[in-house]
Motif scaffolding. Structure first.
Motif, short mmCIF file in Angstrom:
data_model
loop_
_atom_site.label_atom_id
_atom_site.label_comp_id
_atom_site.label_asym_id
_atom_site.label_seq_id
_atom_site.Cartn_x
_atom_site.Cartn_y
_atom_site.Cartn_z
N SER A 288 0.82 -1.20 0.00
CA SER A 288 0.00 0.00 0.00
C SER A 288 0.86 1.25 0.00
O SER A 288 0.60 2.20 -0.73
CB SER A 288 -0.89 0.06 1.24
OG SER A 288 -1.64 -1.09 1.34
N PHE A 289 1.86 1.21 0.86
CA PHE A 289 2.70 2.40 0.97
C PHE A 289 3.33 2.73 -0.37
O PHE A 289 3.33 3.87 -0.84
CB PHE A 289 3.77 2.19 2.03
CG PHE A 289 4.64 3.40 2.24
CD1 PHE A 289 4.24 4.41 3.09
CD2 PHE A 289 5.85 3.52 1.56
CE1 PHE A 289 5.03 5.53 3.28
CE2 PHE A 289 6.64 4.64 1.73
CZ PHE A 289 6.23 5.65 2.59
N THR A 290 3.86 1.70 -1.00
CA THR A 290 4.53 1.90 -2.28
C THR A 290 3.56 2.46 -3.31
O THR A 290 3.86 3.43 -4.00
CB THR A 290 5.10 0.55 -2.77
OG1 THR A 290 5.92 0.01 -1.75
CG2 THR A 290 5.89 0.74 -4.04
N LEU A 291 2.40 1.86 -3.38
CA LEU A 291 1.43 2.29 -4.40
C LEU A 291 0.92 3.68 -4.09
O LEU A 291 0.78 4.51 -4.98
CB LEU A 291 0.27 1.29 -4.46
CG LEU A 291 0.65 -0.09 -5.00
CD1 LEU A 291 -0.49 -1.06 -4.81
CD2 LEU A 291 1.05 -0.01 -6.47
N ARG A 292 0.65 3.93 -2.82
CA ARG A 292 0.11 5.24 -2.47
C ARG A 292 1.15 6.32 -2.71
O ARG A 292 0.81 7.40 -3.17
CB ARG A 292 -0.33 5.26 -1.01
CG ARG A 292 -1.62 4.49 -0.80
CD ARG A 292 -2.19 4.67 0.58
NE ARG A 292 -3.44 3.93 0.68
CZ ARG A 292 -3.68 2.96 1.58
NH1 ARG A 292 -2.79 2.69 2.51
NH2 ARG A 292 -4.82 2.32 1.57
N SER A 293 2.41 6.00 -2.44
CA SER A 293 3.40 7.06 -2.70
C SER A 293 3.54 7.31 -4.18
O SER A 293 4.07 8.33 -4.57
CB SER A 293 4.76 6.77 -2.06
OG SER A 293 4.81 5.55 -1.45
N ALA A 294 3.09 6.37 -4.99
CA ALA A 294 3.13 6.62 -6.42
C ALA A 294 1.81 7.24 -6.90
O ALA A 294 1.57 7.37 -8.10
CB ALA A 294 3.39 5.31 -7.16
#
Lengths: 186, 745, 122
Positions: free
Chosen positions: C19-25
């Motif tokens: 989630s973190f990775t996707l949200r930061s993108a």
């Protein structure tokens, strides 16, 4: 460490209620390491604690006594939901209980992981002292229990005894009884 | 799309928290396996496998290599077990338990940033391996197919300096779209690699009426000129290799060579004339720009599932950081205090004002209380998390002691506050150890000889009772050997040789400091920590522990704890100017004793006769040296409170000020324990009030009397003379009186 | 462009990472803790552009989830990425067989995850 010096200079007059800044701190670019103390009085003697350990200063309020505790243990008070024990520093140094009034002051300090309050007469100053100026406490034939003090500083002919809070409120040591204060009065 | 803030450390806390939960789950399941090794539920194996798998997955992300390595071996074995390739034996389950221990330790080690090197780790690892290998005859490890190779090789092969010319023939199989792959994306990806030219072959496209929108009809030939390696180009097709026919040819990097000519087919378009514009006429799926992917809507295709979509379970729980809950609990605590404070002020108003506010305050009080209860409920957890450790403990102890023991667990879903759960484990483990070590007969023969089944039963149960949780450990062993306890107590100087003790009091001696009935310190319950420590810890929590025993039939330990350590219902009492709180759960009644009911014993103690029972007075003002308190018991109030073992004491106070739910604040956070005080709280006026530790007060009172006796230097027996006969004489009251008398000693 | 991604994993750690990775993108992420949970989230979420799912999960595992999604008239063409570990190459094959779009090998790094997402989503 040295970088915060100018800030200290600005802040001090605000924080101080007493006459002025001690000469020790001149603002000149000494690369020397310095340490700040809040000083307070008990009778005529002045004591200091490291400013970093001071959490709050407040006027004396009625406390709740804890039964069967030493005389210098002045009970506990509620500091925003935390129960904090209050120690009478005068009494701790064997000079009898302070007759606490609204004019007396409680200095809340952090000692290791605990918060304790110390009851003193007045808060007098904030000192910035080069580490080199702190002298060891002389051994005066058992009159001073140097264990409870971490050093002495002389400023403008005032002598300030720096407290070793960790030892002072170490409950193991408390039973031993102390005479440090008496020695300093002398 | 780069993402600089990604820092693994921020996920570690979650990971370790999660590991802790996973381990509890695994432990619970292992305990089940162990209880019924013949009837293993494969679901349990699946669950344990998932635990280890999850631990491994996270560990991999954080590069906890040792943990990954071990988890992998452990997981391999579990995988074979759940697939039935390895028979499940008791030995194997024992190994799994050991493996779980190692896993726990490795997680801890990972958290501490250390590496484990002990022989146990190696030993268990080897055992796991050999078990996994022994059972694997039937099934060979599937080697990873070559397609699973990750592309780090691209770093090893330096990119060719000169550009290569790739010819890529790409013919999707019909199911390509059904796997949600998308040729357009492949084209885009290739474009990023270099110069691309495309030729589409539409000859397979059927008549428009026959078109299935999710079947791929086209095929392509791509000409790509790029400096990237073959592996890079292959990676573009990573996900579609099975769904297409793919052929990639590389022309040698001589730029002059005729790359196009070397391919079999010329790059011209074939049969494009009858290509209908399907994509253009169909609505573009929401959120998708790709016209090559026909939309799923309104197409009655063969893939339409029969029946309704599967009903899905709603998630009924969320995970909340404990800190947040604690903050909420603290805030609600403050709210309760503020509410009490306002209430006090309103009560001081003239009645004409107060009456307008009182209704509102009633509601506010009620809502505050409801909020508080709801918040406390958030922290309630079933005792299962503690109980789950016990089967294993029992099994190991039984093996060590060479006894046959069956454990029965009841009420593991009983809920209690998290603060209590944390404190429950140690005393419980002690009680269990005590039962197995001392309670149960040395061997099966001894049991059979007295007509008991050879296998002993230990029952562990939890239940709610009057606002407290009771944890009960019962064994059907030999019961407490009172003769032995008594002589031991005399030998240890716990009691004097001539003291007359009731059976219950002899039993209670096992909680005396420095008392241990085991002749030698055993591996099981020894180690210098006795039941006295257990009792002290429980008492510190506001709990009680008592033992009941019937010789030859068994022993029962009852531990009673408050449901929460965060709030308690208290009675506020005054003694002189001081105010104290007594927990309501321990209060039985309060009364103002008549002079005739008060008896002053020559040992300095005072007892009050209440309906035939003698209850010893605890003079708070004396114990706490409060000078301005009412000292005459007939003018003061006596609060009768229950202490451990169900006995009673009367606490002498000046006045009852009222009931109130109070928030328990630790005194020990910033100061040392104070005898007779269990904790503190903050009253409505903002002042601190101390919460009394009734059992502690009783101990203090006893000690005071002992001092007095010692001062008098005389042997003291005169209770029977000093006490008038009880007013009512039933058998049970006789017993009670006996106990009281003994206690007053 | 911002995608709406359904991330399915029984491990909160992994979910957090994905989630973190996707949200930061810049993507939107819905999380689910197992296959069944994922299906219910899928029902209630309207459009979902991508599903990323773990394989080994309680209640309904990742492969069963892929099958369910592929059999669902609304979501059957949604790209699905399966999270596998390096060791079980067989899972990739099984994933493909039931209709997964692609896979991500754990432990993944954020760039790789985003690359793969880009690979299957426009």
């Amino acid at each position: 460490m040295e970088s915060n010096s100018p800030m200290v200079q600005e802040k001090m007059p605000v924080a101080l209620s007493s006459e002025g800044i001690p000469e020790v701190y001149s603002g000149s670019a000494t690369a020397q390491e310095q340490i700040q103390f809040i000083t307070f009085t008990i009778g005529k003697q002045e004591y200091g604690v490291d400013i970093m350990s001071v959490r709050e200063i407040k006027g004396w309020v009625e406390t709740t006594l804890l039964p069967n505790t030493p005389e210098y243990m002045r009970g506990v008070l509620n500091l925003r939901g935390v129960i904090v024990p209050i120690f009478d520093l005068r009494c701790r140094f064997g000079q009898g209980q302070t007759d606490a009034t609204k004019m007396h002051v409680i200095v809340i300090i952090a000692v290791k992981s605990r918060m304790v309050g110390i009851l003193v007469d007045t808060v007098s100053d904030i000192l910035t002292v080069p580490l080199n100026d702190i002298r060891a406490v002389p051994r005066m034939e058992r009159l001073i229990d140097e264990e409870y003090l971490s050093g002495l500083v002389t400023i403008n002919e005032r002598m300030v005894a720096l407290l070793n809070e960790e030892r002072l409120f170490d409950t193991q040591l408390i039973e031993d009884g102390v005479t440090a204060g008496r020695a300093l009065e002398a | 799309m780069s993402n600089n803030e990604f820092n693994l450390d921020q996920f570690k806390a979650t990971y370790f928290e999660e590991c802790a939960e996973l381990l509890i789950d695994a432990e619970t399941r292992l305990a089940l396996l162990q209880q019924h090794p013949d009837a293993v539920d494969v679901e349990d194996l699946h669950a344990i496998f998932r635990v280890v798998h999850s631990v491994k997955g996270g560990a991999g992300a954080f590069s906890f290599d040792q943990l990954v390595g071990f988890a992998h071996i452990y997981e391999t074995l579990l995988d074979k077990m759940r697939q039935g390739t390895i028979a499940i034996t008791e030995d194997l389950i024992t190994l799994l338990l050991a493996a779980n221990d190692i896993l726990t330790r490795l997680i801890q080690a990972a958290q501490d940033g250390v590496t484990l090197t002990d022989s146990n780790l190696l030993d268990i690892t080897n055992q796991l391996k050999s078990f996994a290998e022994d059972g694997s005859h039937k099934q060979q490890e599937k080697p990873a197919p070559p397609s699973s190779q990750e592309p780090p090789q691209q770093e090893e092969q330096p990119a060719p300096a000169r550009k290569s010319h790739y010819t890529i023939r790409f013919s999707p199989k019909p199911q390509l779209f059904q796997h949600a792959n998308e040729p357009l994306l492949l084209v885009r990806e290739m474009k990023q690699l270099g110069e691309l030219s495309t030729t589409v072959n539409t000859e397979n496209l059927p008549n428009i009426r026959k078109i299935e929108p999710d079947i791929a009809y086209f095929s392509w030939i791509f000409e790509l000129v790029t400096d990237r390696s073959l592996a890079d180009v292959e990676e573009v097709f990573e996900f579609v290799t099975d769904d297409c026919e793919l052929e990639i040819t590389v022309a040698t990097p001589e730029p002059a060579s005729a790359g196009l000519a070397s391919s079999d087919e010329p790059p011209h378009t074939q049969g494009s004339t009858d290509a209908p514009e399907v994509p253009a006429t169909s609505p573009v799926p929401e959120g998708k720009a790709a016209p090559l992917s026909p939309p799923p809507e309104n197409i009655p295709g063969p893939l339409q599932p029969a029946g309704a979509p599967p009903t899905a379970a709603k998630v009924s729980s969320i995970r909340v950081d404990l800190d947040r809950v604690d903050r909420l609990v603290n805030m609600v605590g403050e709210l309760v205090i503020t509410q009490a404070m306002l209430k006090q002020q309103v009560d001081n108003l003239p009645p004409e004002f107060a009456q307008y506010m009182s209704k509102g305050f009633e509601d506010l009080g009620m809502h505050t209380r409801e909020i508080q209860e709801s918040v406390m409920a958030v922290r309630m957890q079933p005792v299962k998390s503690v109980f789950s450790r016990i089967p294993r403990l029992v099994r190991e102890l039984a093996t060590k002691l060479n006894k046959q023991v069956e454990l029965v667990t009841l009420g593991e879903h009983t809920e209690v506050d998290k603060t209590v759960i944390e404190q429950l484990a140690d005393p419980l483990i002690h009680m269990i150890r005590n039962s197995l070590d001392h309670g149960i007969e040395e061997n099966a023969e001894a049991r059979v000889a007295v007509g008991k089944p050879s296998k002993a039963t230990v029952t562990l149960s939890a239940e709610h009772r009057s606002g407290r949780i009771h944890i009960i450990v019962t064994d059907d062993g030999r019961g407490i050997n009172r003769e032995r306890v008594r002589s031991k107590a005399i030998e240890k100087g716990v009691i004097s040789p001539d003291s007359a003790l009731s059976d219950e009091e002899i039993d209670d001696l096992i909680f005396s400091p420095g008392f241990s009935t085991a002749d030698e310190v055993t591996d099981v319950s020894g180690r210098g920590v006795g039941m006295d420590v257990v009792r002290r810890n429980i008492t510190n929590l506001g709990g009680r522990i008592a033992v009941q025993s019937i010789p030859g039939q068994g022993t029962k330990f009852v531990m009673s704890l408050p449901l929460t350590l965060a709030v308690l219902d208290g009675m506020i009492v005054s003694v002189g100017r001081e105010k104290f709180v007594i927990s309501l759960t321990s209060i039985i009644e309060s009364l103002r004793p008549a002079i005739k009911d008060l008896h002053h014993l020559s040992n300095g103690a005072t007892v009050v006769a209440i309906r035939g029972e003698y209850v010893r007075l605890v003079k708070l003002h004396k114990l706490f040296k409060i000078t301005d308190a009412e000292k005459d018991p007939s003018k003061a109030l006596v609060v009768i409170a229950e202490i451990e073992g169900g006995r009673r004491v009367g606490i002498l106070v000046d006045e009852l000020l009222g009931q109130q739910q109070v928030v328990i604040k630790s005194l020990e956070e910033n100061y040392d324990p104070v005898e007779g005080i269990s904790a503190a709280t903050i009253l409505g006026n903002g002042k601190v009030a101390l919460i009394l530790d009734v059992d502690g007060l009783n101990t203090m009172a006893k000690a005071e009397i002992n001092e007095l006796i010692q001062e008098k230097q005389n042997d003291y027996h005169p209770i029977s003379e000093a006490l008038p006969p009880p007013l009512i004489g039933t058998h049970s009251i006789e017993e009670q009186r006996e106990a009281e008398i003994a206690e007053c000693n | 462009m911002a995608l709406k991604v359904l991330a399915v994993d029984d491990s909160k750690t992994m979910r957090d990472m994905v989630s973190f990775t996707l949200r930061s993108a810049g993507h939107d992420v819905i999380e689910a803790s197992d296959g069944r949970d994922a299906l219910s989230k899928l029902m209630g979420s309207g459009r979902v552009d991508l599903v990323i799912t773990d394989v080994n999960m309680p209640n309904m595992d990742g492969l069963a989830l892929v099958k369910e999604i592929r059999a669902n008239p609304t979501h059957r063409l949604t790209p699905i990425l399966v999270l596998t570990t390096e060791a079980d190459g067989a899972k990739k094959e099984e994933g493909r067989a039931v209709g997964a779009t692609g896979w991500i090998v754990k432990p993944f790094n954020p760039e790789k995850l985003l690359q793969v997402v880009q690979k299957v989503c426009p």
